[in-house]
Design a protein around this motif. Structure first.
Motif, PDB file in Angstrom:
ATOM      1  N   GLN A  91       0.816  -1.211   0.000  1.00  0.00           N
ATOM      2  CA  GLN A  91       0.000   0.000   0.000  1.00  0.00           C
ATOM      3  C   GLN A  91       0.853   1.267   0.000  1.00  0.00           C
ATOM      4  N   GLU A 174      -3.802  -2.232  -2.489  1.00  0.00           N
ATOM      5  CA  GLU A 174      -4.177  -0.810  -2.482  1.00  0.00           C
ATOM      6  C   GLU A 174      -3.014   0.095  -2.880  1.00  0.00           C
ATOM      7  N   SER A 177      -3.630   4.081  -2.732  1.00  0.00           N
ATOM      8  CA  SER A 177      -4.385   4.735  -1.644  1.00  0.00           C
ATOM      9  C   SER A 177      -3.615   5.884  -1.007  1.00  0.00           C
ATOM     10  N   THR A 204      -8.384  -3.278  -3.748  1.00  0.00           N
ATOM     11  CA  THR A 204      -8.709  -1.853  -3.788  1.00  0.00           C
ATOM     12  C   THR A 204      -9.973  -1.551  -2.991  1.00  0.00           C
ATOM     13  N   HIS A 205      -9.960  -0.400  -2.312  1.00  0.00           N
ATOM     14  CA  HIS A 205     -11.161   0.130  -1.657  1.00  0.00           C
ATOM     15  C   HIS A 205     -11.947   0.980  -2.640  1.00  0.00           C
ATOM     16  N   ASN A 206     -11.273   1.323  -3.733  1.00  0.00           N
ATOM     17  CA  ASN A 206     -11.788   2.327  -4.661  1.00  0.00           C
ATOM     18  C   ASN A 206     -12.651   1.642  -5.731  1.00  0.00           C
TER      19      ASN A 206
END
Length: 252
Positions: A91, A174, A177, A204-206
């Motif tokens: 990350q 990520e 991020s 990914t959080h996106n």
């Protein structure tokens, strides 16, 4: 017909009494981008840490089930061989602070004691930095430390470092991020280019990032794989209500 380079079969993993992954099974298609999505704590990072055998290095960690790389269970292979074939980018950009840009790229060879000639090193460094869209920006500064670069450049340096080992699969946890929108755009463009040669698994959080660049999406919730399929289908007609709730922002 797409071939499947990785097969995850009944994977369970966790730490001590904390059961993080619960019977996760799905296939990863070769030379495609597979996004792994889900709320914090759902097991995304644990999953990819299992795929290149970093998870088991943590005290109290356990893992069972199978992960097949071209039909061979990675848990029957030497961990160093697995990590050579399955690279990892984290990350936060983490160039080795005491190494030059040049040495950062070939760090995998330095740390494993692989002897290379000067011309072999030069070729690997240039090739890897070109593949990471970084060569033109750093070719005159190869003897400077990697930490001299911007955040986005450092992350591309970490990708170059992973690519230098010529892996078949690249895992990214990520990777954008901590980056600004411009650097994020460059990494996304880079991944779209890289998938012509390499299989990419992206945590990914996106959601918009997953929709933009992935071919397949896995949605995880509370350690279970809730849904997996082509990204277009998962985003437009999710089969599981939990996936739909996540995509529409009901939780996250």
């Amino acid at each position: 017909m797409e071939s499947k380079i990785l097969k995850i079969v009944d994977l369970n993993a966790g730490y001590y009494n904390n059961h993080v992954l619960k019977n996760v099974s799905f296939d990863i298609h070769e030379k495609k981008i597979t996004a792994i999505m889900g709320p914090s704590g759902c097991g995304k990072s644990t999953l990819i840490r299992c795929i290149n055998r970093i998870h088991e290095m943590t005290e109290g960690a356990y893992v069972n089930g199978k992960i097949l790389l071209r039909g061979k269970n990675i848990f029957d292979m030497e961990a160093t061989d697995v990590r050579r074939k399955i690279g990892m980018v984290f990350q936060r950009p983490n160039p080795f602070p005491n190494m030059t840009i040049y040495d950062n790229v070939i760090a995998g060879y330095i740390l494993t004691g692989v002897k290379l000639s000067r011309s072999e090193k030069d070729e690997i460094v240039e090739d890897s930095l070109r593949k990471a869209f970084l060569w033109d920006e750093v070719k005159d500064f190869l003897k400077k430390r990697g930490t001299f670069l911007s955040g986005g450049q450092q992350q591309r340096l970490c990708i170059a470092r992973a690519l230098a080992m010529k892996p078949e699969v690249l895992l990214l946890d990520e990777p954008t991020s901590a980056l600004d929108p411009r650097a994020t755009f460059m990494i996304e463009e880079l991944l779209l280019e890289l998938k012509k040669e390499i299989t990419i698994v992206l945590v990914t959080h996106n959601m918009s990032q997953a929709a933009r660049i992935s071919d397949y999406t896995a949605f995880m919730y509370l350690g279970e794989l809730v849904e997996f399929g082509p990204t277009n289908r998962v985003f437009t007609t999710p089969k599981n209500p939990k996936t739909e709730e996540y995509l529409t922002g009901k939780f996250g």
